[in-house]
Design a protein around this motif. Structure first.
Motif, PDB file in Angstrom:
ATOM      1  N   THR A  22       0.835  -1.207   0.000  1.00  0.00           N
ATOM      2  CA  THR A  22       0.000   0.000   0.000  1.00  0.00           C
ATOM      3  C   THR A  22       0.869   1.256   0.000  1.00  0.00           C
ATOM      4  O   THR A  22       0.586   2.210  -0.723  1.00  0.00           O
ATOM      5  CB  THR A  22      -0.945  -0.002   1.212  1.00  0.00           C
ATOM      6  OG1 THR A  22      -1.782  -1.167   1.139  1.00  0.00           O
ATOM      7  CG2 THR A  22      -1.816   1.236   1.242  1.00  0.00           C
ATOM      8  N   ARG A  24       3.616   1.655  -1.356  1.00  0.00           N
ATOM      9  CA  ARG A  24       4.230   1.804  -2.685  1.00  0.00           C
ATOM     10  C   ARG A  24       3.212   2.076  -3.790  1.00  0.00           C
ATOM     11  O   ARG A  24       3.611   2.306  -4.931  1.00  0.00           O
ATOM     12  CB  ARG A  24       5.013   0.535  -3.023  1.00  0.00           C
ATOM     13  CG  ARG A  24       6.193   0.328  -2.107  1.00  0.00           C
ATOM     14  CD  ARG A  24       6.963  -0.930  -2.400  1.00  0.00           C
ATOM     15  NE  ARG A  24       7.160  -1.110  -3.829  1.00  0.00           N
ATOM     16  CZ  ARG A  24       7.390  -2.263  -4.406  1.00  0.00           C
ATOM     17  NH1 ARG A  24       7.445  -3.356  -3.679  1.00  0.00           N
ATOM     18  NH2 ARG A  24       7.579  -2.358  -5.699  1.00  0.00           N
ATOM     19  N   ASP A  25       1.939   2.070  -3.482  1.00  0.00           N
ATOM     20  CA  ASP A  25       0.878   2.208  -4.490  1.00  0.00           C
ATOM     21  C   ASP A  25       0.646   3.680  -4.831  1.00  0.00           C
ATOM     22  O   ASP A  25      -0.120   4.371  -4.181  1.00  0.00           O
ATOM     23  CB  ASP A  25      -0.404   1.565  -3.963  1.00  0.00           C
ATOM     24  CG  ASP A  25      -1.544   1.615  -4.946  1.00  0.00           C
ATOM     25  OD1 ASP A  25      -1.345   2.060  -6.104  1.00  0.00           O
ATOM     26  OD2 ASP A  25      -2.655   1.204  -4.561  1.00  0.00           O
ATOM     27  N   ARG A  26       1.281   4.149  -5.875  1.00  0.00           N
ATOM     28  CA  ARG A  26       1.178   5.565  -6.263  1.00  0.00           C
ATOM     29  C   ARG A  26      -0.201   5.930  -6.789  1.00  0.00           C
ATOM     30  O   ARG A  26      -0.537   7.106  -6.874  1.00  0.00           O
ATOM     31  CB  ARG A  26       2.246   5.890  -7.296  1.00  0.00           C
ATOM     32  CG  ARG A  26       3.654   5.669  -6.742  1.00  0.00           C
ATOM     33  CD  ARG A  26       4.616   6.695  -7.272  1.00  0.00           C
ATOM     34  NE  ARG A  26       5.960   6.473  -6.793  1.00  0.00           N
ATOM     35  CZ  ARG A  26       6.438   7.007  -5.674  1.00  0.00           C
ATOM     36  NH1 ARG A  26       5.695   7.772  -4.941  1.00  0.00           N
ATOM     37  NH2 ARG A  26       7.691   6.758  -5.310  1.00  0.00           N
ATOM     38  N   ALA A  27      -1.021   4.939  -7.144  1.00  0.00           N
ATOM     39  CA  ALA A  27      -2.378   5.210  -7.614  1.00  0.00           C
ATOM     40  C   ALA A  27      -3.327   5.521  -6.464  1.00  0.00           C
ATOM     41  O   ALA A  27      -4.424   6.033  -6.686  1.00  0.00           O
ATOM     42  CB  ALA A  27      -2.912   4.031  -8.420  1.00  0.00           C
ATOM     43  N   ASN A  28      -2.926   5.231  -5.241  1.00  0.00           N
ATOM     44  CA  ASN A  28      -3.760   5.497  -4.071  1.00  0.00           C
ATOM     45  C   ASN A  28      -3.405   6.873  -3.513  1.00  0.00           C
ATOM     46  O   ASN A  28      -2.297   7.071  -3.005  1.00  0.00           O
ATOM     47  CB  ASN A  28      -3.546   4.416  -3.012  1.00  0.00           C
ATOM     48  CG  ASN A  28      -4.475   4.555  -1.824  1.00  0.00           C
ATOM     49  OD1 ASN A  28      -5.079   5.600  -1.589  1.00  0.00           O
ATOM     50  ND2 ASN A  28      -4.586   3.493  -1.057  1.00  0.00           N
ATOM     51  N   PRO A  29      -4.334   7.830  -3.585  1.00  0.00           N
ATOM     52  CA  PRO A  29      -4.020   9.182  -3.097  1.00  0.00           C
ATOM     53  C   PRO A  29      -3.768   9.231  -1.587  1.00  0.00           C
ATOM     54  O   PRO A  29      -3.161  10.174  -1.094  1.00  0.00           O
ATOM     55  CB  PRO A  29      -5.249   9.991  -3.472  1.00  0.00           C
ATOM     56  CG  PRO A  29      -6.344   8.998  -3.623  1.00  0.00           C
ATOM     57  CD  PRO A  29      -5.707   7.724  -4.076  1.00  0.00           C
ATOM     58  N   ARG A  30      -4.214   8.245  -0.867  1.00  0.00           N
ATOM     59  CA  ARG A  30      -4.010   8.175   0.583  1.00  0.00           C
ATOM     60  C   ARG A  30      -3.131   6.982   0.951  1.00  0.00           C
ATOM     61  O   ARG A  30      -3.328   6.338   1.975  1.00  0.00           O
ATOM     62  CB  ARG A  30      -5.365   8.060   1.286  1.00  0.00           C
ATOM     63  CG  ARG A  30      -6.303   9.209   1.003  1.00  0.00           C
ATOM     64  CD  ARG A  30      -6.113  10.306   2.027  1.00  0.00           C
ATOM     65  NE  ARG A  30      -6.718  11.570   1.687  1.00  0.00           N
ATOM     66  CZ  ARG A  30      -7.981  11.832   1.511  1.00  0.00           C
ATOM     67  NH1 ARG A  30      -8.859  10.883   1.582  1.00  0.00           N
ATOM     68  NH2 ARG A  30      -8.395  13.051   1.237  1.00  0.00           N
ATOM     69  N   ARG A  31      -2.145   6.698   0.125  1.00  0.00           N
ATOM     70  CA  ARG A  31      -1.326   5.503   0.335  1.00  0.00           C
ATOM     71  C   ARG A  31      -0.559   5.549   1.650  1.00  0.00           C
ATOM     72  O   ARG A  31      -0.385   4.514   2.301  1.00  0.00           O
ATOM     73  CB  ARG A  31      -0.381   5.284  -0.830  1.00  0.00           C
ATOM     74  CG  ARG A  31       0.659   6.348  -0.943  1.00  0.00           C
ATOM     75  CD  ARG A  31       1.464   6.236  -2.213  1.00  0.00           C
ATOM     76  NE  ARG A  31       2.317   7.403  -2.283  1.00  0.00           N
ATOM     77  CZ  ARG A  31       3.573   7.375  -2.573  1.00  0.00           C
ATOM     78  NH1 ARG A  31       4.136   6.244  -2.887  1.00  0.00           N
ATOM     79  NH2 ARG A  31       4.268   8.475  -2.593  1.00  0.00           N
ATOM     80  N   ILE A  32      -0.098   6.717   2.077  1.00  0.00           N
ATOM     81  CA  ILE A  32       0.680   6.802   3.321  1.00  0.00           C
ATOM     82  C   ILE A  32      -0.216   6.526   4.523  1.00  0.00           C
ATOM     83  O   ILE A  32       0.123   5.700   5.377  1.00  0.00           O
ATOM     84  CB  ILE A  32       1.371   8.186   3.450  1.00  0.00           C
ATOM     85  CG1 ILE A  32       2.311   8.429   2.256  1.00  0.00           C
ATOM     86  CG2 ILE A  32       2.109   8.293   4.776  1.00  0.00           C
ATOM     87  CD1 ILE A  32       3.424   7.415   2.112  1.00  0.00           C
ATOM     88  N   GLY A  75      -6.766   0.890  -3.083  1.00  0.00           N
ATOM     89  CA  GLY A  75      -5.699   1.207  -4.015  1.00  0.00           C
ATOM     90  C   GLY A  75      -5.873   0.549  -5.362  1.00  0.00           C
ATOM     91  O   GLY A  75      -6.958   0.129  -5.742  1.00  0.00           O
ATOM     92  N   SER A  76      -4.770   0.451  -6.056  1.00  0.00           N
ATOM     93  CA  SER A  76      -4.714  -0.173  -7.370  1.00  0.00           C
ATOM     94  C   SER A  76      -4.044  -1.534  -7.200  1.00  0.00           C
ATOM     95  O   SER A  76      -3.020  -1.637  -6.534  1.00  0.00           O
ATOM     96  CB  SER A  76      -3.894   0.708  -8.310  1.00  0.00           C
ATOM     97  OG  SER A  76      -3.585   0.015  -9.481  1.00  0.00           O
TER      98      SER A  76
END
Length: 183
Positions: A22, A24-32, A75-76
């Motif tokens: 998660t 590392r998932d750049r497609a998720n705007p709330r990944r952090i 996420g993606s």
């Protein structure tokens, strides 16, 4: 003795590893914040027996804050194309159900059979949590069987675990969090 904490450690490890995907998932705007949510949740499983109740309560509050303020998003996942999924389904057929059927069968067998086994003076399974330990063992065996049937890898399993837990969302952790706060 196989303790219930080993089951919790395995669940926690899967959650922590999933959180790394998660992050590392750049497609998720709330990944952090999503990754932090699942990392804390996993660490709560792993460290629950060593952390003081107050600290574990703070972890739970942090998890609730992350979810409550919209910090958890799906996420993606890089899912396979529909044609690839259909080809896999056709190749595997009903064998896909074997791991799912193994879990309850092996759990009952574990409760009925393994609960009576002792190694020296110690019981093989944690006597206070025989069913949960048997369920954990059954799930681990079913996972290994699933890898053999699908010719898959543990990495794929962690990715799928991430997809499933994020699809369920923060509501999946609510019962455990309420139990921790009650403690």
């Amino acid at each position: 003795m196989i303790r219930v904490q080993y089951v919790y450690d395995l669940v926690g490890l899967i959650l922590v590893l999933s959180s790394l995907y998660t992050f590392r998932d750049r497609a998720n705007p709330r990944r952090i914040t999503t990754g932090l949510f699942y990392a804390l949740y996993g660490l709560a499983f792993i460290l629950a027996d060593v952390l003081p109740s107050f600290v574990l309560g703070l972890v739970v509050i942090a998890i609730v804050v992350l979810a409550g303020f919209g910090g958890v998003r799906t996420g993606s996942y890089g899912e396979a194309e529909a044609a690839d999924r259909e080809a896999s389904r056709a190749r595997l057929g009903n064998r896909l159900f074997i791991p799912a059927v193994l879990i309850p069968v092996l759990t009952v067998a574990g409760v009925e059979g393994l609960s009576r086994i002792h190694v020296g003076a110690l019981p093989l399974l944690d006597p206070a949590n025989v069913t949960l330990v048997a369920l954990g063992i059954a799930a681990a065996i079913a996972l290994i069987v699933a890898w053999a049937i699908t010719r898959s890898t543990p990495v794929v399993s962690v990715r799928e675990a991430r997809r499933l837990i994020e699809a369920i969302g923060w509501a999946a952790v609510l019962p455990q969090m309420l139990a921790v706060l009650g403690t």
